[in-house]
Design a protein around this motif. Sequence first.
Motif, short mmCIF file in Angstrom:
data_model
loop_
_atom_site.label_atom_id
_atom_site.label_comp_id
_atom_site.label_asym_id
_atom_site.label_seq_id
_atom_site.Cartn_x
_atom_site.Cartn_y
_atom_site.Cartn_z
N LEU A 71 -24.12 72.24 -37.25
CA LEU A 71 -24.78 72.31 -35.94
C LEU A 71 -24.28 73.51 -35.14
CD1 LEU A 71 -26.49 70.83 -33.64
CD2 LEU A 71 -24.30 69.86 -32.95
N PHE A 72 -22.97 73.72 -35.12
CA PHE A 72 -22.41 74.84 -34.35
C PHE A 72 -22.82 76.18 -34.95
CE2 PHE A 72 -19.12 71.57 -33.13
CZ PHE A 72 -19.49 71.52 -31.81
N ARG A 77 -26.48 81.24 -34.28
CA ARG A 77 -27.58 82.17 -34.57
C ARG A 77 -28.74 81.98 -33.60
NH1 ARG A 77 -25.78 80.65 -39.76
NH2 ARG A 77 -27.26 78.92 -39.83
N GLU A 78 -29.04 80.71 -33.26
CA GLU A 78 -30.16 80.43 -32.37
C GLU A 78 -29.92 81.00 -30.98
OE1 GLU A 78 -33.88 79.30 -31.44
OE2 GLU A 78 -32.95 79.11 -33.43
N LEU A 122 -32.91 55.23 -15.01
CA LEU A 122 -34.29 55.72 -15.06
C LEU A 122 -34.36 57.16 -15.57
CD1 LEU A 122 -35.39 54.36 -11.59
CD2 LEU A 122 -35.61 53.25 -13.80
N VAL A 123 -33.24 57.82 -15.69
CA VAL A 123 -33.21 59.22 -16.08
C VAL A 123 -32.84 59.32 -17.55
CG1 VAL A 123 -32.20 61.48 -15.61
CG2 VAL A 123 -32.59 59.89 -13.75
N GLN A 124 -33.53 60.12 -18.29
CA GLN A 124 -33.18 60.31 -19.68
C GLN A 124 -31.75 60.82 -19.77
OE1 GLN A 124 -34.96 59.48 -22.35
NE2 GLN A 124 -36.52 58.64 -20.99
N ASN A 125 -31.06 60.42 -20.83
CA ASN A 125 -29.63 60.71 -20.94
C ASN A 125 -29.34 62.20 -20.86
OD1 ASN A 125 -26.85 59.86 -21.49
ND2 ASN A 125 -27.16 60.95 -23.42
N GLU A 126 -30.12 63.01 -21.59
CA GLU A 126 -29.85 64.45 -21.61
C GLU A 126 -30.09 65.06 -20.24
OE1 GLU A 126 -31.35 66.82 -24.70
OE2 GLU A 126 -30.63 65.54 -26.32
N PRO A 191 -29.48 71.54 -28.67
CA PRO A 191 -29.11 70.14 -28.40
C PRO A 191 -28.14 70.06 -27.23
CG PRO A 191 -28.01 70.95 -30.38
CD PRO A 191 -28.97 72.02 -29.96
N LEU A 192 -27.98 68.86 -26.69
CA LEU A 192 -27.15 68.68 -25.51
C LEU A 192 -25.73 69.17 -25.72
CD1 LEU A 192 -26.75 67.55 -22.65
CD2 LEU A 192 -26.25 65.33 -23.68
N ARG A 193 -25.18 68.92 -26.88
CA ARG A 193 -23.79 69.31 -27.14
C ARG A 193 -23.60 70.81 -26.99
NH1 ARG A 193 -20.24 66.58 -31.98
NH2 ARG A 193 -18.21 67.46 -31.43
#
Length: 783
Positions: A71-72, A77-78, A122-126, A191-193
């Motif tokens: 992932l890292f 690159r992204e 009510l708020v999405q976690n991310e 992603p969030l991380r």
Amino acid sequence: MSNQGIPPTPPTTVQTLANRGIQPRFGELVQSCRKLVMNRLAEQLTSVFAQVDDTLFECAEKAENNQVQTLFFDNMREIRKQRPLIERSYHQQIAVNFSDFLEGKLKPAPVTSALDAEEMALVQNEDYEESLQVTNMVSRVKARCAQPLFALEQRLALLNNGQKLGEDINPFGPQMIAQAFRDALAPSPFPLRIKVILYTLFDTHVMQSLDGLYAALNKRLIEAGVLPNLKFTAQRNSQPERPKPAAGAAEQPGETAPSSPAQPGTLFTHPGNPAYNTTTSNLSGPPPTDPLELLGSLAALLGEHRQRDIDAPLLGGTRSIASFAPADATSTYTATALLDALNRMQRQSASDISQRLQRPQQVEGLKVDLHQQLETYSTLPGQQKLSDQEADVIDLVGMLFDFILDDDNLPDSCKTTLSHLHTPYLKVALLDKALFTQHHHPARRLLNGMAQAGVLYGGDGDERGLLAKMQWVVERVIQDFNGDLQLFESLLEEFNEFVATLRHKVELRERRAVEAAKGRDKLLGARQHAVEVIATSLADRQLPSIIRNFLELTWADVLVFVLLRNGERSPEWLRACEAAEQLAWSGTLLDDAGRERLQKLRVPLLEDLRKGLELLGGYHEDGIRRLLQDLVVCQHAIQAKQPQVAAQLKPTLPESPLGAMLGEDAALATQAPRESTLSVRAQALAKELGHIEFGTWFEFVNGQQVRTLKLSWFSPTTRNYMFVDQSGQRVAIRPLTQLATEMEQGLARIVTPERGAPLVDRALTAIYRVLQRFTGRTAETQE
């Protein structure tokens, strides 16, 4: 520094300034400020991306598994691919913010600091996590840069044709800068991380460098002659209120004279303050959101309340200070006389503060003392009164401290301690009404900070000396405050350091409680599964006590150990479940075919039971043999239609080793109601609870006692919720169905979002609503 990627100045800006009557010299000035900011921020953003590869590489080296490591590396690159788009979007947003500000089109950035317990669900976690990142960055800058931000906002307001900036409308303020970065990241597929890492780097290289940027901007504006004498001090001006400026003229908002000793008549006149020279909003509507408008509305409601009945009580039951004056008084006390009276009261408090801190400072008593001080030193005793503005401030501060003494969120010890700030805070409010209108006012932030710490960590036992620290701060304010607001800044900084250390200890304790709960949860999950298997075997069967007790108390533990050792799909687990079913079946009256089948099954069944008991431990060989013999006798007695013989078989079963390991959690496997038995309302609550966020605060009612606990962890396996107290200690575990049932019965409830709002904000809103009711603008039942 290259300006590549920074959008050019919108061509309409200079023309717009001219149309609005801004002096021509400001056109060049604003472009100079814009260039300074854009260059600084571009340089700092470059530093952010320069550190990305090294940071992600370090994270990859410490990754917990290959998947996370990949992932890292993939996002390394992204990020390189997305960087030009992010930079361009970020710089364009900063430029557009400034252009919109100059054209009067700028709207506040999305508020990220008001997410409270109920909203979290009510708020999405991310989205919530990103909001939290922005909120924390912005809050740190506001706390650190309160003075330069205040000065910059006043000077930018002058460029804005004299229109004051509301909070978070500063185009170069931390909220706008942080939100611009969040908006720039939004289209990217990170992603969030990975986003959290980018936010951390942005905080380090951009947000923590804003001090220098604000200093440079203020310097440039001062050199251009924009409010060169502006001070972050109490507003004092002996001149009468000025008329509104003529069309096209730019009044210099917020300008104050250099700090100087207070002179008679200089404390309460605030040139250009809309709270006292503009028409208030609809006094029958909800509290105004604009702080200045709210203060003006409060003053209007107080005036109405005094006109209706000057002796009528205010919030908290205390009388207006105006009611203490003779009805025929025509002369007013001087500002110096009022300040001198408060100074004497403060010195008296300082002389015996250690004794005073043991009991609350009542608002009514303080007003009585203040009136006596004024009369004792008056040149016209019995003939003087306070001005309406002075009475407004005294009553408003009094209601603020009455609210503190009646706040259910605060422990009594914290209420008592904070109540002794009444006299110095009354001095602050009389010297500087910004206490009521500016969220970043140092005295307001200190009071809010101590109250919040009291709510979070001031529970039973006073976690790690919090009360002692609060008392120390109060003593310092009473002993040292002489009009210099810098005292509140220094005390706030020291108190925040103490709370940060305390918070770290509480969070560490909470993490340990969660880890311990996770360890027990696997065992508890297996226990619940075993209990369900046994319950299925016992369903609709009237069994002799020896078989029922053996299955519920002993074989359930055997099932747990088999499940944990071999897994749910193993032959060992399936055979152990089958043995439970066969033993329960053997305790019922059978027909001829059933008795023949039992005769064939008995030997392998007894062998399975023996192996299970050996696995469980706690039985000697002789004990196992006697228990199995009793079970066989029971089977024969039932088939011979001699239930009285079976009823006499009551072997002593050893203590459950599993029960000892689970301790008080053992009952969780059986005490919760089944979801199928819940009412429609409870089922709906259970569904909502499935989306609740960690960190949500709940209130639990036990008779007259109400305890506030925080949801710290939820097990997706057992569907149990773990709650901790303010110190981070585990206090309770509730199965989902039990929690839903308690909420339906009113024995548990989610704490309202208002509980998380700053103390002064909650107090002013409550005061506004009470005054509306007292003046007949809202019905009694609406309060």
